[in-house]
Scaffold this motif. Structure first.
Motif, PDB file in Angstrom:
ATOM      1  N   TRP A  62      48.217  32.523  37.307  1.00 27.04           N
ATOM      2  CA  TRP A  62      48.051  31.105  37.585  1.00 27.04           C
ATOM      3  C   TRP A  62      49.353  30.522  38.113  1.00 27.04           C
ATOM      4  CZ3 TRP A  62      43.749  29.081  38.709  1.00 27.04           C
ATOM      5  CH2 TRP A  62      43.563  27.703  38.707  1.00 27.04           C
ATOM      6  N   ALA A  91      44.982  23.358  29.141  1.00 26.44           N
ATOM      7  CA  ALA A  91      45.706  24.482  28.562  1.00 26.44           C
ATOM      8  C   ALA A  91      46.129  25.474  29.633  1.00 26.44           C
ATOM      9  CB  ALA A  91      44.837  25.165  27.510  1.00 26.44           C
ATOM     10  N   ARG A  92      45.253  25.709  30.597  1.00 31.79           N
ATOM     11  CA  ARG A  92      45.571  26.639  31.677  1.00 31.79           C
ATOM     12  C   ARG A  92      46.713  26.109  32.530  1.00 31.79           C
ATOM     13  NH1 ARG A  92      40.705  27.225  35.536  1.00 31.79           N
ATOM     14  NH2 ARG A  92      41.474  25.161  36.126  1.00 31.79           N
ATOM     15  N   ASP A  93      46.687  24.803  32.847  1.00 32.34           N
ATOM     16  CA  ASP A  93      47.753  24.202  33.658  1.00 32.34           C
ATOM     17  C   ASP A  93      49.109  24.278  32.961  1.00 32.34           C
ATOM     18  OD1 ASP A  93      45.903  23.618  35.570  1.00 32.34           O
ATOM     19  OD2 ASP A  93      45.881  21.457  35.231  1.00 32.34           O
ATOM     20  N   GLU A 121      49.759  31.709  27.843  1.00 34.82           N
ATOM     21  CA  GLU A 121      50.104  32.110  29.195  1.00 34.82           C
ATOM     22  C   GLU A 121      48.931  32.815  29.865  1.00 34.82           C
ATOM     23  OE1 GLU A 121      53.428  34.838  31.554  1.00 34.82           O
ATOM     24  OE2 GLU A 121      53.721  34.285  29.454  1.00 34.82           O
ATOM     25  N   VAL A 122      48.633  32.399  31.104  1.00 37.02           N
ATOM     26  CA  VAL A 122      47.530  32.978  31.873  1.00 37.02           C
ATOM     27  C   VAL A 122      48.113  33.680  33.089  1.00 37.02           C
ATOM     28  CG1 VAL A 122      45.389  32.521  33.121  1.00 37.02           C
ATOM     29  CG2 VAL A 122      45.969  31.171  31.095  1.00 37.02           C
ATOM     30  N   SER A 123      47.903  34.959  33.199  1.00 36.82           N
ATOM     31  CA  SER A 123      48.445  35.737  34.313  1.00 36.82           C
ATOM     32  C   SER A 123      47.798  35.309  35.622  1.00 36.82           C
ATOM     33  CB  SER A 123      48.195  37.229  34.066  1.00 36.82           C
ATOM     34  OG  SER A 123      48.632  37.989  35.161  1.00 36.82           O
ATOM     35  N   ALA A 172      47.720  20.484  24.797  1.00 33.78           N
ATOM     36  CA  ALA A 172      46.873  21.546  25.338  1.00 33.78           C
ATOM     37  C   ALA A 172      45.590  21.710  24.537  1.00 33.78           C
ATOM     38  CB  ALA A 172      47.646  22.866  25.368  1.00 33.78           C
ATOM     39  N   GLY A 227      53.725  28.000  33.928  1.00 31.28           N
ATOM     40  CA  GLY A 227      53.530  27.332  32.652  1.00 31.28           C
ATOM     41  C   GLY A 227      54.855  26.882  32.087  1.00 31.28           C
ATOM     42  N   GLU A 233      40.137  22.939  28.524  1.00 30.17           N
ATOM     43  CA  GLU A 233      40.379  24.310  28.971  1.00 30.17           C
ATOM     44  C   GLU A 233      41.268  24.360  30.201  1.00 30.17           C
ATOM     45  OE1 GLU A 233      36.314  22.875  30.389  1.00 30.17           O
ATOM     46  OE2 GLU A 233      37.457  22.916  28.511  1.00 30.17           O
ATOM     47  N   ARG A 234      41.090  23.396  31.127  1.00 23.39           N
ATOM     48  CA  ARG A 234      41.952  23.370  32.301  1.00 23.39           C
ATOM     49  C   ARG A 234      43.345  22.882  31.936  1.00 23.39           C
ATOM     50  NH1 ARG A 234      41.797  19.500  37.648  1.00 23.39           N
ATOM     51  NH2 ARG A 234      43.929  20.001  38.237  1.00 23.39           N
ATOM     52  N   GLY A 252      49.904  26.571  30.775  1.00 24.91           N
ATOM     53  CA  GLY A 252      50.239  27.953  30.442  1.00 24.91           C
ATOM     54  C   GLY A 252      50.263  28.198  28.949  1.00 24.91           C
TER      55      GLY A 252
END
Length: 344
Positions: free
Chosen positions: A122, A111-113, A118-120, A137, A125, A108-109, A115
């Protein structure tokens, strides 16, 4: 502009990393090499970054294209200004440990790293993630193995031969930061981190194409020096100190450039003749521990002008190197200087 907001607790929890982070240096070296390769193809255009001259020499000494040597790693750092957070492992003791920690990043981290999706809000990405990046990811073992293999290969061919110098320059930079902290406190340390950075208490302003505010929330700041970075890189960690990666010093500084050029074989014999004086030999011995000009003058019990003059002669002989950060300079022994003292 990136703005780091300090509380009183944060100012008391600023720490200096013991050394450069081998994994992030690997990623940043690749990014710099890719940038310099593109710059060569677009001569005449102004570049938004200024790597140190030594980094340019390193780039020119490499054989083959950076992307070909790096494999899939190039897919993570080819975009300007972005390096995934999981490639920054400031707590690792060496490259192997850092790479192992990166490969253990929870999906989960990861994928977040990256993007993906895409995560607003953060750190950013990948602009155009390909199939391999999507598989990474999602935690694909094959994608992870490809990253590990290609990163190890790139490090061994491109960064590891330079690592002794990176370690040495890191120790020099750390001594300078510690000297600034001892002599001028936190204000002096933060004011001299970068020539274009602005410390206006309680906020540190960092020039960047991005614009966001980072409250440190009382958890402090970990300062990590980088040999390859041309600007700041911030890693926000919700449960521990925020990480700020900063360039060790400006390689375009004339003092630093002179220190590197003065030790040529043609100049050294004549310059070494000036080292016969007792005071200058004492100054050389005192630089077993790096020192600013002021500290050197105090140790040797000479004036500032005399300390500066002795350091200049020693630098011309290739026995001392001098680096500048802001208004301060730090003198330290070169390998030749250490070898000479070892034989005394």
């Amino acid at each position: 502009m990136i703005r780091l907001h300090f509380t009183a607790a944060d100012l008391g929890r600023i720490t200096l990393a013991p050394g450069a982070d081998a994994l992030s240096e690997t990623a940043l070296s690749l990014r710099l090499s890719l940038r310099l390769g593109r710059a060569r193809q677009s001569r005449g255009r102004a570049q938004p970054y200024r790597p140190r001259p030594a980094a340019r020499q390193w780039h020119h000494s490499l054989r083959g294209g950076a992307g070909a040597r790096a494999g899939v790693l190039a897919e993570l750092v080819a975009e300007d200004g972005f390096v995934p957070d999981f490639l920054l492992q400031p707590s690792a003791h060496d490259f192997a440990e850092a790479l192992d920690a990166a490969s253990s990043t929870p999906v989960e981290r990861l994928a977040r790293d990256l993007g993906i999706p895409e995560v607003s809000g953060w750190n950013g990405g990948l602009v155009r993630p390909g199939r391999w990046a999507h598989e990474l990811a999602q935690g694909s073992p094959a994608a992870t193995r490809a990253l590990l293999d290609d990163t190890r290969r790139y490090f061994a061919s491109s960064v590891e031969p330079l690592w002794p110098r990176i370690r040495r320059d890191t120790l020099t930079d750390r001594a300078l930061r510690a000297e600034m902290l001892l002599r001028g406190g936190v204000d002096a340390l933060l004011t001299t981190l970068g020539t274009t950075w602005r410390w206006q208490a309680p906020t540190l302003h960092l020039p960047s194409a991005s614009a966001y505010d980072v409250p440190l929330c009382g958890r402090g700041l970990l300062l990590v020096p980088s040999w390859f970075a041309t600007g700041p890189m911030v890693m926000y960690r919700p449960e521990s100190a925020t990480v700020l990666v900063y360039p060790m010093y400006d390689g375009d500084d004339p003092v630093a450039a002179g220190a590197g050029a003065a030790g040529s074989a043609e100049d050294r014999p004549e310059a070494l003749a000036a080292l016969l004086g007792r005071t200058r030999a004492q100054v050389l011995a005192l630089l077993r521990s790096p020192a600013t000009t002021t500290a050197l003058a105090e140790r040797a019990c000479v004036s500032l002008a005399a300390a500066s003059g002795h350091a200049s002669v020693l630098r011309g002989a290739g026995l001392v190197e001098t680096v500048r950060t802001g208004t301060a300079v730090l003198h330290s022994l070169t390998p030749l200087g250490r070898s000479l003292l070892a034989g005394i």
